[in-house]
Design a protein around this motif. Structure first.
Motif, PDB file in Angstrom:
ATOM      1  N   LEU A 187      92.827 -74.446 -68.295  1.00 11.09           N
ATOM      2  CA  LEU A 187      93.127 -75.803 -67.842  1.00 11.09           C
ATOM      3  C   LEU A 187      92.982 -76.019 -66.339  1.00 11.09           C
ATOM      4  O   LEU A 187      92.899 -77.160 -65.895  1.00 11.09           O
ATOM      5  CB  LEU A 187      94.550 -76.188 -68.258  1.00 11.09           C
ATOM      6  CG  LEU A 187      94.791 -76.351 -69.754  1.00 11.09           C
ATOM      7  CD1 LEU A 187      96.277 -76.566 -70.032  1.00 11.09           C
ATOM      8  CD2 LEU A 187      93.984 -77.526 -70.308  1.00 11.09           C
ATOM      9  N   SER A 188      92.946 -74.938 -65.558  1.00 14.95           N
ATOM     10  CA  SER A 188      92.928 -75.136 -64.107  1.00 14.95           C
ATOM     11  C   SER A 188      91.692 -75.868 -63.597  1.00 14.95           C
ATOM     12  O   SER A 188      91.793 -76.590 -62.586  1.00 14.95           O
ATOM     13  CB  SER A 188      93.092 -73.794 -63.375  1.00 14.95           C
ATOM     14  OG  SER A 188      92.083 -72.878 -63.705  1.00 14.95           O
ATOM     15  N   PRO A 189      90.485 -75.754 -64.221  1.00 16.70           N
ATOM     16  CA  PRO A 189      89.378 -76.577 -63.726  1.00 16.70           C
ATOM     17  C   PRO A 189      89.687 -78.075 -63.782  1.00 16.70           C
ATOM     18  O   PRO A 189      89.422 -78.818 -62.839  1.00 16.70           O
ATOM     19  CB  PRO A 189      88.221 -76.211 -64.662  1.00 16.70           C
ATOM     20  CG  PRO A 189      88.550 -74.864 -65.165  1.00 16.70           C
ATOM     21  CD  PRO A 189      90.045 -74.835 -65.292  1.00 16.70           C
ATOM     22  N   VAL A 190      90.258 -78.513 -64.913  1.00 18.70           N
ATOM     23  CA  VAL A 190      90.611 -79.939 -65.043  1.00 18.70           C
ATOM     24  C   VAL A 190      91.800 -80.278 -64.155  1.00 18.70           C
ATOM     25  O   VAL A 190      91.811 -81.297 -63.459  1.00 18.70           O
ATOM     26  CB  VAL A 190      90.939 -80.267 -66.521  1.00 18.70           C
ATOM     27  CG1 VAL A 190      91.349 -81.727 -66.660  1.00 18.70           C
ATOM     28  CG2 VAL A 190      89.738 -79.962 -67.404  1.00 18.70           C
ATOM     29  N   MET A 191      92.804 -79.399 -64.129  1.00 20.83           N
ATOM     30  CA  MET A 191      94.039 -79.662 -63.400  1.00 20.83           C
ATOM     31  C   MET A 191      93.801 -79.700 -61.883  1.00 20.83           C
ATOM     32  O   MET A 191      94.271 -80.608 -61.189  1.00 20.83           O
ATOM     33  CB  MET A 191      95.074 -78.589 -63.749  1.00 20.83           C
ATOM     34  CG  MET A 191      96.461 -78.825 -63.213  1.00 20.83           C
ATOM     35  SD  MET A 191      97.697 -77.805 -64.071  1.00 20.83           S
ATOM     36  CE  MET A 191      96.963 -76.175 -64.003  1.00 20.83           C
TER      37      MET A 191
END
Length: 409
Positions: A238-242
């Motif tokens: 999720l960190s790319p989106v977050m």
């Protein structure tokens, strides 16, 4: 049950784990390099960025779906044959994905690439546990984890470079070349073990799986593994989106943000190697997982006071990673050795349960993130770690006490 003579850890016997970890690095960077590029990939295929986490979940699902076959098959025909065939299959899938024309074909080939995860966990790890004595095996696993962590450290930076300067296709070409190089290393350095398991029909596989899955201790330790591994897995998914979409970081800033988080895991593994001989086996998870719980509390603090969110996110995830580093390899050893069934079958059960849990939790978290954003991620991490204290902690304390009574340090 297989009877395999263990070896001591030295420079010569270390060559096989180094060859294996090169393939592990290729498989892991096959996720860590691709995830930051998923925003560009979804754009190329003309679909929403909501598809981005599915690249990782389908990768994990592929790892879950064939472990049931690879582990028992390696029990019967030998680990080396299955491992070499699996590495070559992974190489071909990395090259085939270059021809994908839409997101469905892309995810289908990601699913097939994920079989490489089962090759490592159901075959490679079983060989490591069999070839080395108990504490040496844990040290080797921790050392391999540190080397393979170069993948999530370098992957985001390389992924950002691919996005900004070339094409994501070159990433898969590079991954295929690394895996091919590891194939030659494994062919040369992996020992050929003598198989002592009786030559039984494949129908016996089902009976073996039933015996493993009826073992409550096995289930307790195995299902504790995704609880402590998932917060970092969710971070990678999720960190790319977050970080990029929601917090506005550049691709390079996103890559640099991975260094302290994954550095915590490296430090945790180094600490484990240093202290594993000083404490009763099982003591390090009792120290590490409370640190992980503290990290999730810091995440909640950042979600409440948004001015400190980025700092809290990095500090909290670094603590979570450190705690995982000094805990995971020990718990994996306990899970694998909790059943007397041949280790290929036990490793396959561990792999399947892990990968299915990873797939399900990532997809649930992805859906929750669409609706609740940061809070979905933060609370998911907290709940996962908190659940470890319900049953797995009790079982771990029980086995530590049993080992103490038996005079095992």
């Amino acid at each position: 049950m297989q009877n395999v003579q263990t070896t001591t850890l030295n420079r010569s016997t270390l060559m096989f784990p180094l060859a294996l970890v090169l393939f592990e690095f290729a498989v892991y960077i096959g996720n860590d390099l691709v995830q930051p590029a998923m925003l560009a990939i979804t754009k190329d295929f003309g679909v929403s960025s909501d598809w981005a986490p599915s690249s990782m979940s389908f990768y994990l699902l592929g790892g879950a779906c064939v472990a049931w076959l690879l582990g028992p098959l390696s029990d019967r025909i030998g680990r080396k044959k299955v491992l070499l065939a699996g590495v070559m299959f992974f190489v071909l899938c990395c090259l085939a994905i270059l021809l994908s024309q839409n997101i469905q074909q892309f995810l289908g080939l990601r699913f097939l690439q994920g079989i490489g995860l089962s090759v490592i966990s159901a075959v490679g790890y079983a060989a490591i546990q069999e070839n080395f004595a108990e504490r040496d095996a844990i040290k080797v696993m921790a050392l391999m984890a540190n080397i393979s962590l170069l993948a999530p450290l370098l992957g985001p930076v390389l992924g950002a470079f691919l996005i900004d300067h070339v094409s994501w296709h070159w990433g898969f070409i590079g991954i295929a070349l690394i895996a091919l190089f590891s194939w030659f290393g494994l062919k040369s350095k992996m020992p050929d073990q003598q198989i002592s398991i009786p030559r039984q029909p494949l129908s016996y596989i089902l009976d073996d799986f039933k015996q493993v899955l009826k073992n409550k201790r096995f289930l307790g330790f195995t299902l504790s593994l995704p609880l402590i591994a998932m917060p970092l897995m969710l971070w990678i998914a999720l960190s790319p989106v977050m970080l990029v979409e929601q917090l506005g970081l550049t691709s390079m800033q996103y890559g640099l943000a991975q260094f302290p988080v994954l550095g915590g895991l490296i430090v945790g593994n180094v600490v484990l190697i240093r202290i594993i001989d000083r404490f009763p086996l099982g003591k390090t998870p009792m120290m590490g997982i409370p640190v992980m719980l503290l990290g999730t509390c810091i995440l909640i603090f950042g979600a409440i006071w948004r001015d400190y969110f980025m700092l809290s996110l990095i500090i909290g995830m670094t603590l979570i990673s450190f705690g995982e580093g000094i805990s995971f390899s020990v718990l994996y050893r306990f899970a694998l050795m909790s059943s007397n069934v041949s280790k290929g079958t036990v490793a396959a059960c561990v792999s399947m349960l892990l990968m299915f849990c990873f797939f399900i939790i990532i997809e649930i978290a992805r859906e929750l993130y669409v609706h609740f954003h940061i809070w979905a991620y933060v609370l998911s991490c907290f709940v996962l770690i908190a659940l470890w204290f319900v049953y797995p902690r009790i079982e771990l304390k029980r086995i530590i006490q049993e080992r103490k009574q038996q005079g095992q340090f």
